[in-house]
Design a protein around this motif. Structure first.
Motif, mmCIF file in Angstrom:
data_model
loop_
_atom_site.group_PDB
_atom_site.id
_atom_site.type_symbol
_atom_site.label_atom_id
_atom_site.label_comp_id
_atom_site.label_asym_id
_atom_site.label_seq_id
_atom_site.Cartn_x
_atom_site.Cartn_y
_atom_site.Cartn_z
ATOM 1 N N ALA A 242 14.254 -11.110 12.524
ATOM 2 C CA ALA A 242 13.786 -11.014 13.905
ATOM 3 C C ALA A 242 14.120 -9.649 14.502
ATOM 4 C CB ALA A 242 14.403 -12.124 14.749
ATOM 5 N N MET A 243 15.287 -9.123 14.188
ATOM 6 C CA MET A 243 15.657 -7.802 14.694
ATOM 7 C C MET A 243 14.722 -6.737 14.146
ATOM 8 S SD MET A 243 18.400 -8.258 16.661
ATOM 9 C CE MET A 243 19.332 -6.734 16.740
ATOM 10 N N ARG A 244 14.336 -6.855 12.874
ATOM 11 C CA ARG A 244 13.401 -5.886 12.295
ATOM 12 C C ARG A 244 12.029 -6.000 12.944
ATOM 13 N NH1 ARG A 244 16.319 -6.936 7.445
ATOM 14 N NH2 ARG A 244 15.027 -8.761 7.020
ATOM 15 N N ALA A 245 11.539 -7.234 13.126
ATOM 16 C CA ALA A 245 10.205 -7.424 13.684
ATOM 17 C C ALA A 245 10.123 -6.967 15.136
ATOM 18 C CB ALA A 245 9.801 -8.895 13.581
ATOM 19 N N SER A 246 11.248 -6.995 15.845
ATOM 20 C CA SER A 246 11.254 -6.604 17.255
ATOM 21 C C SER A 246 11.674 -5.156 17.464
ATOM 22 C CB SER A 246 12.193 -7.525 18.044
ATOM 23 O OG SER A 246 13.507 -7.451 17.530
ATOM 24 N N GLY A 247 11.990 -4.436 16.386
ATOM 25 C CA GLY A 247 12.389 -3.039 16.518
ATOM 26 C C GLY A 247 13.777 -2.852 17.088
ATOM 27 N N LEU A 248 14.666 -3.840 16.921
ATOM 28 C CA LEU A 248 16.014 -3.778 17.490
ATOM 29 C C LEU A 248 17.107 -3.632 16.430
ATOM 30 C CD1 LEU A 248 15.746 -6.576 20.238
ATOM 31 C CD2 LEU A 248 15.521 -4.108 20.529
ATOM 32 N N THR A 249 16.720 -3.386 15.185
ATOM 33 C CA THR A 249 17.717 -3.291 14.119
ATOM 34 C C THR A 249 18.748 -2.205 14.393
ATOM 35 O OG1 THR A 249 16.072 -4.072 12.522
ATOM 36 C CG2 THR A 249 18.012 -2.980 11.633
#
Length: 513
Positions: A242-249
């Motif tokens: 989810a962090m990768r898909a939302s650009g928050l990694t």
């Protein structure tokens, strides 16, 4: 705005030289290749620089000389480091997949490895900075990093900074990789010496953060160690996706933003009490060094610290025109110290994000501040700039776009500073005042919960993983789209009043009047 581009060719030269020295076969004529590439860039940049800036006018010959000097420095330093790794038994044993015993210091915390097939036994991955290798009756010194793969380790595995001995079968690493080899261990490592005092202190602080996270429910418990000290070992796979898909990694990896936040806080605090500039600088450097030890000075962390310093100085000084020169100098210094950075996507992302934030982000903030106020304008401009500049590089790895990344970063932004700074404060308070540390950690955990909630919701929005044209054509197309959007966001250029020479430019550099 006139840009100080004098060190851009030197940075490009250093990058090319570093790539060649760590990836090309020995004996390749580095000087010819680097000279040819950067002679062209220097010749192209010289006239542009003279046209844009009426105050500093370096010739193209000076740009070429700086580029070649930087390339030579990086090439010489890199060749020395590569030669040191080739000495001794380690390369020979790795090439023939021999069994060996390695001695060195733990250079990265052990982390669990995701199973490659259902039912696979649990494995742990960590890094050893090797100093000695033994095989049979043969012994030699060794230099380099070795990735160690072993079974699940009791007690969390060897402590960071401890001197250990481990035995297993070696295999050669990929050409050009930072690691010299990979060791598949046949038994648990044996600790020969405990961690050094500063590493032990950092280990205790990180343990306090993990213990404080144990008292927090849900995603906050997984994110607090990552947001605070870069420990992502507790982040579950679904949250990581989810962090990768939302650009928050980037929020759960130690990035330049972490160091920029801390440095900005120290600068603001010391300025508020009227400290002179030298004291402000000294306090900032001391705190940043302490944070570097806390999160472990691995190559990616050192890179993040350098990029964070460039970013905070560029934003604090309010002179984005000088940021390319500062960024170019940082790139050259980093590549002299560690030429393997040139082949890492993380390094390219850091450089691109820093350049985008201090140039495009600053320009967008100034444009939007009149309507939104400086704080909200900066909160929107920074993720927009980072997304536009870094999008093509992210596409190389992921193959998809994250169109909700900007919105997710804007929505999560208010929680980032509290999560990071309060998490660090809780780690400092834990040994001396546990009750206060738990209270502070609870507030930091609430901020982490918000970040996790934003990531999960953004990952389930329509088009969260948007397909894009594959291959180099897709990367180029996205770069063109990003440049076009940046130009539209900046709007038409306003004509400035003519200067003394009728050029419309200020003779002192910076933004035209």
């Amino acid at each position: 705005m006139t840009l100080d581009l004098r060190l851009v060719p030197a940075a490009l030269a250093s990058w090319v030289a570093a790539l060649l020295v760590v990836r090309a076969p020995p004996g390749r004529a580095l000087v010819v290749a680097v000279g040819a590439v950067l002679l062209a860039s220097g010749c192209a940049l010289g006239p542009v620089r003279r046209r844009w800036d009426g105050f500093v006018q370096p010739s193209w010959q000076a740009s070429v000389v700086l580029a070649l000097v930087a390339a030579a420095a990086v090439g010489a330093a890199g060749a020395t480091q590569v030669a040191a790794r080739e000495r001794g038994l380690l390369p020979e044993l790795s090439a023939r997949a021999a069994v060996a015993t390695l001695v060195g210091r733990v250079g990265a915390d052990p982390v669990p490895v995701r199973a490659t097939w259902p039912g696979a036994p649990p494995r742990t991955r960590w890094v050893l900075d090797v100093t000695r290798v033994e095989a049979g009756r043969r012994t030699s010194a060794a230099v380099g990093r070795v990735v160690v793969l072993c079974g699940a380790l009791g007690g969390g595995g060897p402590a960071y900074g401890a001197r250990v001995q481990v035995t297993g079968r070696l295999r050669a690493a990929d050409p050009g990789a930072r690691e010299v080899a990979v060791l598949v261990a046949g038994a648990d490592p044996v600790t020969l010496e405990p961690p050094r005092a500063w590493d032990a202190a950092a280990g205790r602080a990180r343990a306090h953060v993990r213990a404080l996270a144990d008292g927090i429910p849900g995603d906050a418990a997984a994110l607090l160690p990552g947001v605070t000290v870069g420990d992502t070992s507790r982040v579950p796979d679904d949250l990581a996706d989810a962090m990768r898909a939302s650009g928050l990694t980037h929020l759960v990896a130690v990035s330049g933003a972490h160091f920029a936040l801390v440095a900005s806080l120290v600068l603001a605090g010391t300025a508020a009490v009227g400290a002179p500039p030298r004291v402000q600088a000294g306090a900032t450097v001391a705190v940043a060094a302490g944070m570097l030890v806390l999160v472990h000075p691995e190559p990616s962390v050192v890179r993040a610290a350098a990029m964070g310093a460039v970013g905070v100085l560029g934003l604090a000084a309010g002179r984005p025109a000088r940021s390319p020169a500062a960024l170019g100098a940082a790139v050259v210094v980093l590549l002299v110290a560690d030429p393997w950075l040139a082949g890492e996507l993380g390094f390219a992302l850091s450089v691109a994000a820093t350049a985008g934030i201090v140039l495009l982000g600053t320009a967008l903030t100034r444009r939007w501040a009149a309507r939104l106020g400086h704080g909200p304008a900066s909160g929107i401009a920074v993720p927009v700039a980072a997304q536009l500049v870094c999008g093509p590089l992210v596409l190389v790895v992921s193959g998809v776009l994250t169109p909700w990344g900007v919105l997710a970063n804007v929505v999560a932004a208010p929680a980032v500073a509290p999560a990071t700074l309060l998490g660090l404060l809780a780690a400092v308070l834990a040994p001396w005042w546990p009750g206060a540390a738990e209270a502070v950690a609870a507030v930091a955990g609430a901020a982490c919960w918000w970040i996790g909630a934003v990531a999960r919701h953004a990952a389930h929005l329509p088009g969260a993983r948007l397909a894009w044209l594959p291959g180099p054509a897709g990367v180029v197309l996205l770069a063109v789209v990003g440049a076009t959007l940046a130009r539209l966001l900046l709007g038409p250029r306003r004509d400035a009043p003519a200067g003394p020479a009728g050029t419309g430019e200020s003779r002192r550099g910076g933004v035209s009047a």
